[in-house]
Design a protein around this motif. Structure first.
Motif, PDB file in Angstrom:
ATOM      1  N   GLN A  37      -5.695  -8.632   1.251  1.00 44.31           N
ATOM      2  CA  GLN A  37      -4.238  -8.776   1.256  1.00 44.31           C
ATOM      3  C   GLN A  37      -3.770  -8.795   2.708  1.00 44.31           C
ATOM      4  O   GLN A  37      -4.080  -7.907   3.503  1.00 44.31           O
ATOM      5  CB  GLN A  37      -3.547  -7.636   0.505  1.00 44.31           C
ATOM      6  CG  GLN A  37      -2.013  -7.769   0.531  1.00 44.31           C
ATOM      7  CD  GLN A  37      -1.352  -7.330  -0.751  1.00 44.31           C
ATOM      8  OE1 GLN A  37      -1.862  -7.617  -1.845  1.00 44.31           O
ATOM      9  NE2 GLN A  37      -0.228  -6.664  -0.648  1.00 44.31           N
ATOM     10  N   ARG A  45      -3.258 -12.400  -1.233  1.00 43.32           N
ATOM     11  CA  ARG A  45      -2.796 -11.266  -2.031  1.00 43.32           C
ATOM     12  C   ARG A  45      -3.940 -10.692  -2.858  1.00 43.32           C
ATOM     13  O   ARG A  45      -4.841 -11.415  -3.294  1.00 43.32           O
ATOM     14  CB  ARG A  45      -1.660 -11.698  -2.971  1.00 43.32           C
ATOM     15  CG  ARG A  45      -0.393 -12.186  -2.258  1.00 43.32           C
ATOM     16  CD  ARG A  45       0.355 -11.026  -1.608  1.00 43.32           C
ATOM     17  NE  ARG A  45       1.512 -11.498  -0.857  1.00 43.32           N
ATOM     18  CZ  ARG A  45       1.510 -11.795   0.427  1.00 43.32           C
ATOM     19  NH1 ARG A  45       0.388 -11.683   1.118  1.00 43.32           N
ATOM     20  NH2 ARG A  45       2.596 -12.200   1.043  1.00 43.32           N
ATOM     21  N   TRP A  48      -4.182  -7.481  -7.990  1.00 44.84           N
ATOM     22  CA  TRP A  48      -3.426  -6.494  -8.753  1.00 44.84           C
ATOM     23  C   TRP A  48      -1.937  -6.685  -8.470  1.00 44.84           C
ATOM     24  O   TRP A  48      -1.476  -6.582  -7.326  1.00 44.84           O
ATOM     25  CB  TRP A  48      -3.880  -5.093  -8.355  1.00 44.84           C
ATOM     26  CG  TRP A  48      -5.368  -4.949  -8.459  1.00 44.84           C
ATOM     27  CD1 TRP A  48      -6.121  -4.975  -9.602  1.00 44.84           C
ATOM     28  CD2 TRP A  48      -6.293  -4.806  -7.375  1.00 44.84           C
ATOM     29  NE1 TRP A  48      -7.454  -4.839  -9.301  1.00 44.84           N
ATOM     30  CE2 TRP A  48      -7.595  -4.725  -7.950  1.00 44.84           C
ATOM     31  CE3 TRP A  48      -6.159  -4.714  -5.983  1.00 44.84           C
ATOM     32  CZ2 TRP A  48      -8.748  -4.582  -7.176  1.00 44.84           C
ATOM     33  CZ3 TRP A  48      -7.297  -4.561  -5.211  1.00 44.84           C
ATOM     34  CH2 TRP A  48      -8.568  -4.500  -5.798  1.00 44.84           C
ATOM     35  N   GLU A  49      -1.185  -6.950  -9.498  1.00 48.24           N
ATOM     36  CA  GLU A  49       0.210  -7.375  -9.360  1.00 48.24           C
ATOM     37  C   GLU A  49       1.054  -6.386  -8.565  1.00 48.24           C
ATOM     38  O   GLU A  49       1.850  -6.790  -7.706  1.00 48.24           O
ATOM     39  CB  GLU A  49       0.825  -7.579 -10.755  1.00 48.24           C
ATOM     40  CG  GLU A  49       2.245  -8.100 -10.724  1.00 48.24           C
ATOM     41  CD  GLU A  49       2.783  -8.365 -12.115  1.00 48.24           C
ATOM     42  OE1 GLU A  49       3.991  -8.653 -12.228  1.00 48.24           O
ATOM     43  OE2 GLU A  49       1.995  -8.279 -13.086  1.00 48.24           O
ATOM     44  N   ASP A  50       0.919  -5.109  -8.836  1.00 52.65           N
ATOM     45  CA  ASP A  50       1.751  -4.121  -8.150  1.00 52.65           C
ATOM     46  C   ASP A  50       1.497  -4.116  -6.645  1.00 52.65           C
ATOM     47  O   ASP A  50       2.436  -3.999  -5.847  1.00 52.65           O
ATOM     48  CB  ASP A  50       1.496  -2.722  -8.714  1.00 52.65           C
ATOM     49  CG  ASP A  50       2.032  -2.569 -10.127  1.00 52.65           C
ATOM     50  OD1 ASP A  50       2.794  -3.448 -10.579  1.00 52.65           O
ATOM     51  OD2 ASP A  50       1.676  -1.574 -10.786  1.00 52.65           O
ATOM     52  N   LEU A  51       0.237  -4.232  -6.260  1.00 55.39           N
ATOM     53  CA  LEU A  51      -0.078  -4.251  -4.841  1.00 55.39           C
ATOM     54  C   LEU A  51       0.290  -5.595  -4.212  1.00 55.39           C
ATOM     55  O   LEU A  51       0.770  -5.642  -3.079  1.00 55.39           O
ATOM     56  CB  LEU A  51      -1.561  -3.960  -4.623  1.00 55.39           C
ATOM     57  CG  LEU A  51      -2.049  -2.569  -5.028  1.00 55.39           C
ATOM     58  CD1 LEU A  51      -3.517  -2.393  -4.670  1.00 55.39           C
ATOM     59  CD2 LEU A  51      -1.209  -1.473  -4.382  1.00 55.39           C
ATOM     60  N   ALA A  53       2.731  -7.388  -4.884  1.00 54.83           N
ATOM     61  CA  ALA A  53       4.186  -7.433  -4.700  1.00 54.83           C
ATOM     62  C   ALA A  53       4.622  -6.790  -3.393  1.00 54.83           C
ATOM     63  O   ALA A  53       5.723  -7.051  -2.902  1.00 54.83           O
ATOM     64  CB  ALA A  53       4.877  -6.743  -5.868  1.00 54.83           C
ATOM     65  N   ILE A  54       3.784  -5.964  -2.788  1.00 51.24           N
ATOM     66  CA  ILE A  54       4.128  -5.319  -1.517  1.00 51.24           C
ATOM     67  C   ILE A  54       4.153  -6.345  -0.389  1.00 51.24           C
ATOM     68  O   ILE A  54       4.875  -6.201   0.586  1.00 51.24           O
ATOM     69  CB  ILE A  54       3.131  -4.183  -1.223  1.00 51.24           C
ATOM     70  CG1 ILE A  54       3.268  -3.093  -2.294  1.00 51.24           C
ATOM     71  CG2 ILE A  54       3.333  -3.601   0.163  1.00 51.24           C
ATOM     72  CD1 ILE A  54       2.227  -2.004  -2.213  1.00 51.24           C
ATOM     73  N   GLN A  63      -3.213   3.989  -2.127  1.00 51.43           N
ATOM     74  CA  GLN A  63      -2.637   2.956  -2.987  1.00 51.43           C
ATOM     75  C   GLN A  63      -3.701   2.158  -3.730  1.00 51.43           C
ATOM     76  O   GLN A  63      -3.521   1.794  -4.889  1.00 51.43           O
ATOM     77  CB  GLN A  63      -1.767   2.005  -2.152  1.00 51.43           C
ATOM     78  CG  GLN A  63      -0.427   2.585  -1.733  1.00 51.43           C
ATOM     79  CD  GLN A  63       0.318   1.659  -0.792  1.00 51.43           C
ATOM     80  OE1 GLN A  63      -0.136   1.389   0.328  1.00 51.43           O
ATOM     81  NE2 GLN A  63       1.457   1.160  -1.237  1.00 51.43           N
ATOM     82  N   TYR A  67      -6.870   1.328  -8.440  1.00 54.15           N
ATOM     83  CA  TYR A  67      -7.246  -0.001  -8.920  1.00 54.15           C
ATOM     84  C   TYR A  67      -8.759  -0.226  -8.842  1.00 54.15           C
ATOM     85  O   TYR A  67      -9.279  -1.119  -9.510  1.00 54.15           O
ATOM     86  CB  TYR A  67      -6.510  -1.071  -8.105  1.00 54.15           C
ATOM     87  CG  TYR A  67      -5.016  -0.994  -8.291  1.00 54.15           C
ATOM     88  CD1 TYR A  67      -4.377  -1.701  -9.312  1.00 54.15           C
ATOM     89  CD2 TYR A  67      -4.244  -0.188  -7.473  1.00 54.15           C
ATOM     90  CE1 TYR A  67      -3.003  -1.621  -9.496  1.00 54.15           C
ATOM     91  CE2 TYR A  67      -2.872  -0.101  -7.642  1.00 54.15           C
ATOM     92  CZ  TYR A  67      -2.265  -0.814  -8.655  1.00 54.15           C
ATOM     93  OH  TYR A  67      -0.896  -0.710  -8.829  1.00 54.15           O
TER      94      TYR A  67
END
Length: 212
Positions: A37, A45, A48-51, A53-54, A63, A67
């Motif tokens: 990322q 990216r 993992w969607e949540d990460l 999005a950062i 963090q 995962y």
């Protein structure tokens, strides 16, 4: 941050510590199953969607741990690079004002602004290096090895030897125009940086003059 399942390592990219140079060198050893990322120069990216999005790549080890799971996180070799906080703060100020001549002409004024008048508390580049590398207790390092910017090539070569990849010369990427960091400080700035980055100084063994 880079997670290599092939070589079983996690590189935590602490901002303003030469991370782009290290990323460039490591990419030659990654395959399709590995993940990175990053948001500057290259746009990649995590899966993992949540990460994802950062959006930036300066994620903490805390963090990413959920995962990967305890087995992988515990078994992968985790490393990062750190830098003298006094030097890093000068680099931060120069970077933030890179599009003009403000820092070149009034460096101390710029440092007072960021440190005392309007500290950008939520900016990931301004936050302590240790915040990306410690466990939930705020004091226990999750890394297996810490490299130093002050001895970057030798640190990188030793890390490569441990994870089993061939070392290569690190390029200079995203550097700033400035002199030796000590020239920019007065006593108030020394005290201010020492207070703000006290945990970094303690965990990584730095003083104003350098590494202990």
């Amino acid at each position: 941050m880079i997670v290599s399942h092939r070589h079983r390592f996690i590189f935590a990219a602490v901002p303003k510590t030469g991370t782009h140079s290290v990323r460039q060198a490591l990419r030659a050893h990654l395959d399709e199953g590995d993940a990175e990322q990053v948001g500057l120069f290259v746009n990649r990216r995590f899966p993992w969607e949540d990460l994802a999005a950062i959006r930036h790549g300066h994620l903490s080890l805390r963090q990413v741990r959920p995962y990967l799971g305890d087995e992988a996180f515990g078994g992968y070799f985790k490393f990062a690079f750190v830098r003298n906080p006094f030097d890093r703060f000068v680099s931060y100020c120069a970077f933030m004002l890179r599009d003009g001549e403000v820092f070149q002409q009034q460096p101390r004024e710029a440092m007072y602004h960021f440190l005392f008048r309007a500290p950008p508390e939520q900016h990931i580049l301004f936050q302590p290096q240790s915040s990306l590398l410690v466990d939930d207790d705020g004091a226990t390092l999750l890394t297996d090895r810490i490299g130093r910017v002050e001895d970057m090539q030798a640190s990188y070569d030793a890390i490569c030897a441990h994870i089993g990849i061939a070392p290569s010369p690190l390029a200079r990427v995203n550097g700033s125009r400035r002199s030796d960091y000590r020239r920019y400080y007065d006593q108030a700035l020394i005290d201010g940086v020492a207070a703000r980055y006290a945990r970094d100084l303690d965990l990584f063994g730095y003083t104003f003059e350098g590494a202990q």
